[in-house]
Scaffold this active site. Structure first.
Site, PDB file in Angstrom:
ATOM      1  CG  ASP A  40      -7.204  -8.234  -2.261  1.00  0.00           C
ATOM      2  OD1 ASP A  40      -6.158  -9.189  -1.476  1.00  0.00           O
ATOM      3  OD2 ASP A  40      -6.632  -7.290  -2.378  1.00  0.00           O
ATOM      4  CG  ASP A  89      -3.709   2.786  -7.071  1.00  0.00           C
ATOM      5  OD1 ASP A  89      -3.576   2.359  -5.925  1.00  0.00           O
ATOM      6  OD2 ASP A  89      -4.251   2.464  -7.973  1.00  0.00           O
ATOM      7  CG  HIS A 138      -5.065  -0.360  -4.339  1.00  0.00           C
ATOM      8  ND1 HIS A 138      -4.353  -0.274  -5.598  1.00  0.00           N
ATOM      9  CD2 HIS A 138      -4.775  -1.242  -3.396  1.00  0.00           C
ATOM     10  CE1 HIS A 138      -3.537  -1.288  -5.492  1.00  0.00           C
ATOM     11  NE2 HIS A 138      -3.525  -2.158  -4.307  1.00  0.00           N
ATOM     12  CD  GLU A 154      -6.491  -0.561  -8.291  1.00  0.00           C
ATOM     13  OE1 GLU A 154      -5.944   0.293  -7.764  1.00  0.00           O
ATOM     14  OE2 GLU A 154      -5.589  -1.348  -8.998  1.00  0.00           O
TER      15      GLU A 154
HETATM   16  C1  GLP Z   1      -2.203  -5.409  -3.776  1.00  0.00           C
HETATM   17  C2  GLP Z   1      -2.891  -5.710  -2.782  1.00  0.00           C
HETATM   18  C3  GLP Z   1      -3.322  -4.859  -1.508  1.00  0.00           C
HETATM   19  C4  GLP Z   1      -1.783  -4.483  -1.208  1.00  0.00           C
HETATM   20  C5  GLP Z   1      -1.073  -3.647  -2.230  1.00  0.00           C
HETATM   21  C6  GLP Z   1       0.334  -3.123  -2.044  1.00  0.00           C
HETATM   22  O1  GLP Z   1      -2.566  -4.506  -4.654  1.00  0.00           O
HETATM   23  N1  GLP Z   1      -4.319  -6.004  -3.334  1.00  0.00           N
HETATM   24  O2  GLP Z   1      -4.066  -5.403  -0.567  1.00  0.00           O
HETATM   25  O3  GLP Z   1      -1.938  -3.521   0.167  1.00  0.00           O
HETATM   26  O4  GLP Z   1      -0.890  -4.802  -3.212  1.00  0.00           O
HETATM   27  O5  GLP Z   1       1.213  -4.287  -1.942  1.00  0.00           O
HETATM   28  P1  GLP Z   1       2.610  -4.113  -1.355  1.00  0.00           P
HETATM   29  O6  GLP Z   1       2.314  -4.467   0.079  1.00  0.00           O
HETATM   30  O7  GLP Z   1       3.484  -5.244  -2.011  1.00  0.00           O
HETATM   31  O8  GLP Z   1       3.333  -2.893  -1.910  1.00  0.00           O
END
Ligand code: GLP
Length: 245
Positions: A67, A136, A138, A143
Site C-alpha cells: 500500500d 482494528d 486490518h 479497514e
Molecule cells: C499500517 C499499514 C499496515 C500495517 C499497520 C500496522 O496501517 N498499512 O500494513 O500492518 O499499519 O502497523 P504497525 O506495524 O506499525 O503496528
C-alpha cells in the site's frame, strides 16, 4: 493457519526473516509481497544482515508492496516508498526495477489499481506475502467493512488507524486520509502468507482475527481460510488467544 508464539520481538523477527530466506534460496526469483509499519522492521534488519553477512541474494527477487498513502510523493519522508528504500532496499541488492509499490500521486486511480493487479499477475502472482495487522484487525489498508473479495483500490483510513499512524507524522492532521492498497482478495491469493504481530496493543485484533468469525469487520480474519498462512506472534500479542498453540 499455523501459529508460532515467540518469546519476544527479536525472536519473532528472526523467524520471519528465516522463512523469507528459505523461500529465496528455494526460488531466487521469488515474488515477495512486503509491508510497512513498525512490525516488520526487525525482520528487515535481519534480512539486511543476511545479505551483508551471509550473502543472501536478492538480485532476482521481485517485490510488491501492499500500500501507499494517497497524496504523498515517492520521495516524501512519510511515504511508504521512502520507508521501504530507507529500511530495506538501500541496503540489499534488490533491483529498483523489480520493486513495485502503489504510487501516492496518480491521475486515474481506477486505471492505476487495475494495472497494479495486472503487474502482480504478470509476475506470476505473489509467492510469499508478509503482513502486519492494524489494531482494528486490518491488513494492508483494508479497514473494517472492506469487502473480502476486494482487489487493489482506494481506501479511506479508519479514525483509529489515523490515530495509530500519527506517531510517524508531526501532527495528526498531516496523516493522509486515503491510501491505495491491495485488496483482501489480492492478499488472499498469495501462495504463502506470513503475518506478524507484536505487543499488547495487537492482542485484541489477533484474537479476533484468529479465533473470531470470518468477517469484513476484521479483514485479517480471512486468513483462517488460507491454505498456507503462518502467524508469528510474541507473547504479548498472543496474550488474548484462548486456544492452545
Ligand atoms: C499500517 C499499514 C499496515 C500495517 C499497520 C500496522 O496501517 N498499512 O500494513 O500492518 O499499519 O502497523 P504497525 O506495524 O506499525 O503496528
Amino acid at each position: 493457519m499455523k501459529v508460532i508464539i515467540k518469546e519476544n520481538y527479536e525472536e519473532l523477527s528472526k523467524e520471519a526473516a528465516e522463512i523469507i530466506k528459505e523461500a529465496i534460496q528455494k526460488k531466487p526469483n521469488l515474488v515477495l509481497g512486503l509491508a510497512t509499519g513498525s512490525t516488520p522492521l526487525g525482520c528487515y534488519q535481519e534480512l539486511i544482515r543476511l545479505y551483508q553477512k551471509e550473502g543472501l541474494d536478492f538480485s532476482k527477487v521481485i517485490i510488491f508492496n501492499l500500500d501507499e498513502y494517497l497524496g504523498l510523493s515517492a520521495d516524501h519522508p512519510q511515504s511508504y516508498n521512502y520507508f521501504m528504500q530507507e529500511n530495506l532496499l538501500n541496503h540489499i541488492n534488490v533491483k529498483q526495477e523489480n520493486f513495485h509499490i502503489p504510487l501516492g500521486i496518480i491521475k486515474n486511480i481506477e486505471k492505476f489499481c487495475q494495472e497494479y493487479e495486472e503487474e502482480i499477475k504478470k509476475a506470476g502472482g505473489i509467492d510469499l506475502q508478509l503482513l502486519g495487522i492494524g489494531s482494528d484487525g486490518h491488513i494492508g489498508f483494508n479497514e473494517p467493512g472492506t469487502p473480502l473479495n476486494s482487489r487493489t483500490h482506494l481506501a479511506k483510513l479508519a479514525e483509529s488507524t489515523i490515530k495509530d499512524n500519527s506517531r510517524f507524522f508531526e501532527r495528526e492532521e498531516d496523516v493522509p486520509r486515503f491510501a491505495i492498497t491491495m485488496g483482501v482478495q489480492t492478499i488472499f491469493e498469495a501462495k504463502k502468507i506470513v503475518l506478524l504481530a507484536s505487543g499488547e496493543n495487537k492482542a485484541d485484533a489477533v484474537a479476533k482475527a484468529l479465533e473470531g468469525p470470518i468477517t469484513p469487520q476484521i479483514t485479517a480474519s480471512i486468513l483462517q481460510k488460507h491454505p498456507d498462512t503462518i502467524v508469528i506472534l510474541d507473547q504479548a500479542a498472543a496474550s488474548k488467544l484462548k486456544g492452545k498453540y
